[in-house]
Design a protein around this motif. Sequence first.
Motif, PDB file in Angstrom:
ATOM      1  N   LYS A   1      45.389  50.064  37.469  1.00 11.08           N
ATOM      2  CA  LYS A   1      46.135  49.418  36.390  1.00 11.08           C
ATOM      3  C   LYS A   1      45.931  47.920  36.474  1.00 11.08           C
ATOM      4  CE  LYS A   1      49.759  52.698  35.451  1.00 11.08           C
ATOM      5  NZ  LYS A   1      51.178  52.883  35.219  1.00 11.08           N
ATOM      6  N   TYR A   2      45.793  47.311  35.308  1.00 14.72           N
ATOM      7  CA  TYR A   2      45.608  45.868  35.199  1.00 14.72           C
ATOM      8  C   TYR A   2      46.540  45.321  34.133  1.00 14.72           C
ATOM      9  CZ  TYR A   2      41.413  46.516  37.950  1.00 14.72           C
ATOM     10  OH  TYR A   2      40.542  46.850  38.957  1.00 14.72           O
ATOM     11  N   LYS A   3      46.998  44.096  34.343  1.00 13.34           N
ATOM     12  CA  LYS A   3      47.791  43.384  33.344  1.00 13.34           C
ATOM     13  C   LYS A   3      46.875  42.378  32.671  1.00 13.34           C
ATOM     14  CE  LYS A   3      52.056  40.880  32.665  1.00 13.34           C
ATOM     15  NZ  LYS A   3      53.288  40.406  33.292  1.00 13.34           N
ATOM     16  N   VAL A   4      46.911  42.352  31.351  1.00  9.49           N
ATOM     17  CA  VAL A   4      46.067  41.442  30.581  1.00  9.49           C
ATOM     18  C   VAL A   4      46.730  40.059  30.568  1.00  9.49           C
ATOM     19  CG1 VAL A   4      45.040  40.993  28.328  1.00  9.49           C
ATOM     20  CG2 VAL A   4      45.230  43.346  29.163  1.00  9.49           C
ATOM     21  N   LEU A   5      46.003  39.053  31.047  1.00  5.79           N
ATOM     22  CA  LEU A   5      46.517  37.692  31.105  1.00  5.79           C
ATOM     23  C   LEU A   5      46.092  36.864  29.893  1.00  5.79           C
ATOM     24  CD1 LEU A   5      45.809  36.995  34.877  1.00  5.79           C
ATOM     25  CD2 LEU A   5      47.923  37.827  33.840  1.00  5.79           C
ATOM     26  N   LYS A   6      44.937  37.215  29.318  1.00  4.01           N
ATOM     27  CA  LYS A   6      44.433  36.557  28.115  1.00  4.01           C
ATOM     28  C   LYS A   6      43.890  37.647  27.198  1.00  4.01           C
ATOM     29  CE  LYS A   6      42.792  32.316  30.340  1.00  4.01           C
ATOM     30  NZ  LYS A   6      41.586  31.508  30.603  1.00  4.01           N
ATOM     31  N   ALA A   7      44.123  37.519  25.912  1.00  3.00           N
ATOM     32  CA  ALA A   7      43.659  38.519  24.950  1.00  3.00           C
ATOM     33  C   ALA A   7      42.127  38.530  24.898  1.00  3.00           C
ATOM     34  CB  ALA A   7      44.220  38.218  23.572  1.00  3.00           C
ATOM     35  N   PHE A   8      41.566  39.731  24.788  1.00  4.67           N
ATOM     36  CA  PHE A   8      40.123  39.875  24.651  1.00  4.67           C
ATOM     37  C   PHE A   8      39.793  41.216  24.012  1.00  4.67           C
ATOM     38  CE2 PHE A   8      40.964  41.879  28.709  1.00  4.67           C
ATOM     39  CZ  PHE A   8      40.036  42.902  28.817  1.00  4.67           C
ATOM     40  N   LYS A   9      38.575  41.322  23.509  1.00 10.81           N
ATOM     41  CA  LYS A   9      38.081  42.562  22.906  1.00 10.81           C
ATOM     42  C   LYS A   9      37.073  43.183  23.854  1.00 10.81           C
ATOM     43  CE  LYS A   9      35.916  44.328  18.727  1.00 10.81           C
ATOM     44  NZ  LYS A   9      35.381  43.979  17.399  1.00 10.81           N
ATOM     45  N   ASP A  10      37.262  44.449  24.161  1.00 12.01           N
ATOM     46  CA  ASP A  10      36.361  45.186  25.043  1.00 12.01           C
ATOM     47  C   ASP A  10      35.063  45.478  24.292  1.00 12.01           C
ATOM     48  OD1 ASP A  10      35.036  47.390  26.418  1.00 12.01           O
ATOM     49  OD2 ASP A  10      36.876  47.586  27.586  1.00 12.01           O
ATOM     50  N   ILE A  11      33.948  45.035  24.844  1.00 10.49           N
ATOM     51  CA  ILE A  11      32.672  45.214  24.142  1.00 10.49           C
ATOM     52  C   ILE A  11      32.193  46.660  24.138  1.00 10.49           C
ATOM     53  CG2 ILE A  11      31.915  42.846  24.532  1.00 10.49           C
ATOM     54  CD1 ILE A  11      30.090  43.883  26.765  1.00 10.49           C
TER      55      ILE A  11
ATOM     56  N   LEU B   1      42.264  39.349  33.673  1.00  8.88           N
ATOM     57  CA  LEU B   1      42.936  40.537  34.188  1.00  8.88           C
ATOM     58  C   LEU B   1      43.558  40.259  35.548  1.00  8.88           C
ATOM     59  CD1 LEU B   1      40.264  43.303  33.471  1.00  8.88           C
ATOM     60  CD2 LEU B   1      42.354  42.892  32.195  1.00  8.88           C
ATOM     61  N   SER B   2      44.678  40.933  35.800  1.00  8.58           N
ATOM     62  CA  SER B   2      45.319  40.888  37.107  1.00  8.58           C
ATOM     63  C   SER B   2      45.664  42.316  37.490  1.00  8.58           C
ATOM     64  CB  SER B   2      46.586  40.040  37.046  1.00  8.58           C
ATOM     65  OG  SER B   2      47.286  40.105  38.263  1.00  8.58           O
ATOM     66  N   ARG B   3      45.232  42.736  38.664  1.00 11.38           N
ATOM     67  CA  ARG B   3      45.487  44.109  39.088  1.00 11.38           C
ATOM     68  C   ARG B   3      46.964  44.298  39.404  1.00 11.38           C
ATOM     69  NH1 ARG B   3      41.890  47.915  43.037  1.00 11.38           N
ATOM     70  NH2 ARG B   3      43.137  49.765  42.686  1.00 11.38           N
ATOM     71  N   VAL B   4      47.516  45.403  38.935  1.00 15.62           N
ATOM     72  CA  VAL B   4      48.916  45.747  39.170  1.00 15.62           C
ATOM     73  C   VAL B   4      48.961  46.689  40.354  1.00 15.62           C
ATOM     74  CG1 VAL B   4      50.965  46.875  38.203  1.00 15.62           C
ATOM     75  CG2 VAL B   4      49.468  45.512  36.723  1.00 15.62           C
ATOM     76  N   GLU B   5      49.737  46.293  41.358  1.00 15.84           N
ATOM     77  CA  GLU B   5      49.888  47.153  42.531  1.00 15.84           C
ATOM     78  C   GLU B   5      50.927  48.221  42.215  1.00 15.84           C
ATOM     79  OE1 GLU B   5      48.036  46.914  45.275  1.00 15.84           O
ATOM     80  OE2 GLU B   5      47.000  45.221  44.375  1.00 15.84           O
ATOM     81  N   GLU B   6      50.555  49.460  42.477  1.00 16.39           N
ATOM     82  CA  GLU B   6      51.459  50.571  42.219  1.00 16.39           C
ATOM     83  C   GLU B   6      52.192  50.925  43.488  1.00 16.39           C
ATOM     84  OE1 GLU B   6      49.958  53.848  39.905  1.00 16.39           O
ATOM     85  OE2 GLU B   6      48.188  52.677  39.418  1.00 16.39           O
ATOM     86  N   ASN B   7      53.503  51.128  43.380  1.00 17.00           N
ATOM     87  CA  ASN B   7      54.308  51.517  44.535  1.00 17.00           C
ATOM     88  C   ASN B   7      54.199  53.017  44.729  1.00 17.00           C
ATOM     89  OD1 ASN B   7      55.207  48.892  44.816  1.00 17.00           O
ATOM     90  ND2 ASN B   7      56.964  49.217  43.504  1.00 17.00           N
ATOM     91  N   GLU B   8      53.910  53.415  45.961  1.00 17.34           N
ATOM     92  CA  GLU B   8      53.841  54.852  46.254  1.00 17.34           C
ATOM     93  C   GLU B   8      55.228  55.353  46.597  1.00 17.34           C
ATOM     94  OE1 GLU B   8      50.817  56.226  48.870  1.00 17.34           O
ATOM     95  OE2 GLU B   8      49.454  54.633  48.295  1.00 17.34           O
ATOM     96  N   LYS B   9      55.545  56.532  46.086  1.00 13.56           N
ATOM     97  CA  LYS B   9      56.885  57.092  46.337  1.00 13.56           C
ATOM     98  C   LYS B   9      56.809  58.169  47.386  1.00 13.56           C
ATOM     99  CE  LYS B   9      58.692  55.960  41.879  1.00 13.56           C
ATOM    100  NZ  LYS B   9      59.426  56.361  40.727  1.00 13.56           N
TER     101      LYS B   9
END
Length: 52
Positions: free
Chosen positions: A3-13, A44-52
Amino acid sequence: MAKYKVLKAFKDIHTNEVYTIDQEIEMKVTRAKEVEQNLDDSFLSRVEENEK
Protein backbone atom coordinates in the motif's frame (compact mmCIF):
# COMPACT_ATOMS: atom_id res chain seq x y z
CA MET A 1 1.33 -5.93 -3.30
CA ALA A 2 2.04 -3.02 -1.02
CA LYS A 3 0.00 0.00 0.00
CA TYR A 4 1.15 3.50 -0.86
CA LYS A 5 -0.16 6.96 -0.04
CA VAL A 6 -0.17 9.42 -2.92
CA LEU A 7 1.71 12.60 -1.97
CA LYS A 8 1.36 14.37 -5.33
CA ALA A 9 -1.31 13.79 -7.99
CA PHE A 10 -0.19 11.91 -11.09
CA LYS A 11 -1.51 9.81 -13.97
CA ASP A 12 -0.33 6.22 -14.26
CA ILE A 13 1.09 5.72 -17.75
CA HIS A 14 0.21 2.01 -17.76
CA THR A 15 -3.39 2.17 -16.54
CA ASN A 16 -4.26 5.82 -17.39
CA GLU A 17 -5.70 6.09 -13.87
CA VAL A 18 -5.34 9.46 -12.16
CA TYR A 19 -4.24 9.26 -8.53
CA THR A 20 -5.09 12.14 -6.22
CA ILE A 21 -3.36 13.49 -3.12
CA ASP A 22 -3.96 11.43 0.07
CA GLN A 23 -5.39 8.50 -1.90
CA GLU A 24 -4.21 5.07 -0.72
CA ILE A 25 -3.42 2.68 -3.54
CA GLU A 26 -2.03 -0.83 -3.89
CA MET A 27 0.69 -1.64 -6.36
CA LYS A 28 3.64 -3.95 -6.70
CA VAL A 29 6.90 -2.75 -5.20
CA THR A 30 8.55 -3.00 -8.62
CA ARG A 31 5.88 -0.72 -10.10
CA ALA A 32 6.33 1.80 -7.28
CA LYS A 33 10.07 1.84 -7.97
CA GLU A 34 9.31 2.52 -11.63
CA VAL A 35 7.13 5.49 -10.62
CA GLU A 36 10.02 6.80 -8.50
CA GLN A 37 12.39 6.48 -11.45
CA ASN A 38 10.04 8.15 -13.95
CA LEU A 39 8.84 10.94 -11.66
CA ASP A 40 10.72 11.06 -8.36
CA ASP A 41 10.40 9.72 -4.84
CA SER A 42 8.14 12.56 -3.66
CA PHE A 43 4.99 11.13 -5.30
CA LEU A 44 4.46 7.99 -3.20
CA SER A 45 4.97 7.00 0.42
CA ARG A 46 4.71 3.38 1.49
CA VAL A 47 2.09 2.70 4.16
CA GLU A 48 3.19 0.28 6.83
CA GLU A 49 0.48 -2.23 7.65
CA ASN A 50 0.04 -3.37 11.23
CA GLU A 51 -0.10 -7.13 11.64
CA LYS A 52 -2.79 -8.43 13.95
